[in-house]
Design a protein around this motif. Structure first.
Motif, PDB file in Angstrom:
ATOM      1  N   ALA A   1       0.828  -1.205   0.000  1.00 13.36           N
ATOM      2  CA  ALA A   1       0.000   0.000   0.000  1.00 13.36           C
ATOM      3  C   ALA A   1       0.863   1.256   0.000  1.00 13.36           C
ATOM      4  CB  ALA A   1      -0.935  -0.008   1.208  1.00 13.36           C
ATOM      5  N   VAL A   2       1.939   1.254   0.783  1.00 13.94           N
ATOM      6  CA  VAL A   2       2.832   2.408   0.823  1.00 13.94           C
ATOM      7  C   VAL A   2       3.515   2.603  -0.521  1.00 13.94           C
ATOM      8  CG1 VAL A   2       4.933   3.320   1.869  1.00 13.94           C
ATOM      9  CG2 VAL A   2       3.180   2.284   3.303  1.00 13.94           C
ATOM     10  N   ALA A   3       3.922   1.506  -1.168  1.00 12.26           N
ATOM     11  CA  ALA A   3       4.559   1.619  -2.480  1.00 12.26           C
ATOM     12  C   ALA A   3       3.603   2.202  -3.513  1.00 12.26           C
ATOM     13  CB  ALA A   3       5.067   0.247  -2.922  1.00 12.26           C
ATOM     14  N   VAL A   4       2.341   1.760  -3.473  1.00 18.06           N
ATOM     15  CA  VAL A   4       1.352   2.284  -4.426  1.00 18.06           C
ATOM     16  C   VAL A   4       1.112   3.767  -4.195  1.00 18.06           C
ATOM     17  CG1 VAL A   4      -1.067   2.144  -5.115  1.00 18.06           C
ATOM     18  CG2 VAL A   4       0.250   0.052  -4.788  1.00 18.06           C
ATOM     19  N   LEU A   5       0.955   4.173  -2.925  1.00 14.98           N
ATOM     20  CA  LEU A   5       0.720   5.585  -2.620  1.00 14.98           C
ATOM     21  C   LEU A   5       1.938   6.441  -2.960  1.00 14.98           C
ATOM     22  CD1 LEU A   5      -1.183   5.270   0.777  1.00 14.98           C
ATOM     23  CD2 LEU A   5      -2.129   5.878  -1.442  1.00 14.98           C
ATOM     24  N   ALA A   6       3.141   5.933  -2.702  1.00 20.73           N
ATOM     25  CA  ALA A   6       4.342   6.699  -3.033  1.00 20.73           C
ATOM     26  C   ALA A   6       4.482   6.875  -4.540  1.00 20.73           C
ATOM     27  CB  ALA A   6       5.573   6.002  -2.462  1.00 20.73           C
ATOM     28  N   THR A   7       4.175   5.819  -5.295  1.00 23.84           N
ATOM     29  CA  THR A   7       4.221   5.923  -6.763  1.00 23.84           C
ATOM     30  C   THR A   7       3.195   6.924  -7.279  1.00 23.84           C
ATOM     31  OG1 THR A   7       4.937   3.608  -6.869  1.00 23.84           O
ATOM     32  CG2 THR A   7       4.116   4.612  -8.896  1.00 23.84           C
ATOM     33  N   ALA A   8       1.997   6.886  -6.686  1.00 23.22           N
ATOM     34  CA  ALA A   8       0.978   7.834  -7.100  1.00 23.22           C
ATOM     35  C   ALA A   8       1.361   9.263  -6.761  1.00 23.22           C
ATOM     36  CB  ALA A   8      -0.349   7.487  -6.420  1.00 23.22           C
ATOM     37  N   ALA A   9       2.003   9.464  -5.603  1.00 24.99           N
ATOM     38  CA  ALA A   9       2.430  10.798  -5.224  1.00 24.99           C
ATOM     39  C   ALA A   9       3.497  11.358  -6.143  1.00 24.99           C
ATOM     40  CB  ALA A   9       2.944  10.791  -3.784  1.00 24.99           C
ATOM     41  N   LEU A  10       4.307  10.475  -6.710  1.00 28.11           N
ATOM     42  CA  LEU A  10       5.359  10.927  -7.614  1.00 28.11           C
ATOM     43  C   LEU A  10       4.878  11.103  -9.049  1.00 28.11           C
ATOM     44  CD1 LEU A  10       8.297   8.704  -6.314  1.00 28.11           C
ATOM     45  CD2 LEU A  10       7.959  11.147  -5.911  1.00 28.11           C
ATOM     46  N   ILE A  11       3.891  10.298  -9.454  1.00 26.29           N
ATOM     47  CA  ILE A  11       3.459  10.300 -10.858  1.00 26.29           C
ATOM     48  C   ILE A  11       2.316  11.282 -11.102  1.00 26.29           C
ATOM     49  CG2 ILE A  11       2.416   8.887 -12.670  1.00 26.29           C
ATOM     50  CD1 ILE A  11       3.991   6.536 -11.652  1.00 26.29           C
TER      51      ILE A  11
END
Length: 224
Positions: free
Chosen positions: A208-218
């Motif tokens: 979940a953290v990886a998905v949210l971090a990717t979304a925050a960057l993209i």
């Protein structure tokens, strides 16, 4: 994993470009609160974020002046702390002092640091309960309230502070005795009944953290 999550989220939101991570950290904090069935925390975190967003971003556009600009700057700064505190409350709410001490021992953290953190984690809830008891006693005697605070602020603070000091000293002595009985001062490494292990919940949290971090960057790049 929860300790690493608090550190990572705090570093992300407090960094120079940390505002892009704030909505996703808030979303993660609300999701963790809902997973614990902490409805009050989830609603409070959401309401606080909405109020700060309205004061920090909407109000200056609707009513531009020096006062709203100052309020906006303060809210934009404080919303970072709100996001980090939401994750920290998950750590405090789901981690017992025994689990924290066991995890810190597994990390080979020095004993003075691990014992201090474990005692702090147990001490603050005790102080909070003692403060609530003192306030209840003051209300029963008619000593608490806005009228008393406005008329005699120093006397009201004295009536609250003196019992709190005595209660805190008594709680610290009880916690010290409990720590000695638990062998926290021993040179031997205690054996944990439930050793910390990486489980399915931890893997889901990492995902979940990886998905949210990717979304925050993209997402910001896609929107611009």
């Amino acid at each position: 994993m929860k300790i690493l999550l608090v550190l990572a989220c705090s570093i992300a939101v407090m960094s120079p470009g940390g505002l892009r991570f704030v909505p996703f950290v808030l979303l993660l904090g609300v999701g963790l609160a809902l997973s614990e069935r902490e409805w009050t925390r989830a609603v409070g975190l959401t309401a606080t974020a909405i109020v700060m967003w309205a004061l920090g971003w909407v109000l200056p556009l609707w009513w531009p002046n020096a006062f709203t600009a100052i309020v906006a700057i303060v809210c934009i700064y404080l919303i970072r702390f709100v996001a980090a505190i939401g994750i920290g409350m998950h750590l405090i709410g789901t981690t017992s002092p025994t689990q924290l001490a066991s995890a810190l021992r597994a990390w080979r953290i020095p004993r003075p640091v691990s014992v201090t953190l474990a005692v702090m984690l147990r001490f603050f809830p005790v102080v909070s309960a003692e403060a609530a008891s003192v306030m209840d006693a003051m209300r029963l005697r008619g000593l608490a309230g806005a009228n008393g605070l406005l008329r005699h602020p120093v006397l009201t603070l004295e009536r609250f502070t003196v019992p709190m000091i005595a209660a805190s000293l008594r709680a610290s002595e009880d916690l010290s005795a409990s720590a000695v009985l638990r062998g926290l001062g021993s040179h031997r490494v205690p054996t944990a009944m439930h050793p910390p292990r990486l489980g399915t919940a931890d893997l889901l949290l990492v995902l979940a953290v990886a998905v949210l971090a990717t979304a925050a960057l993209i997402l910001p790049a896609l929107l611009t």
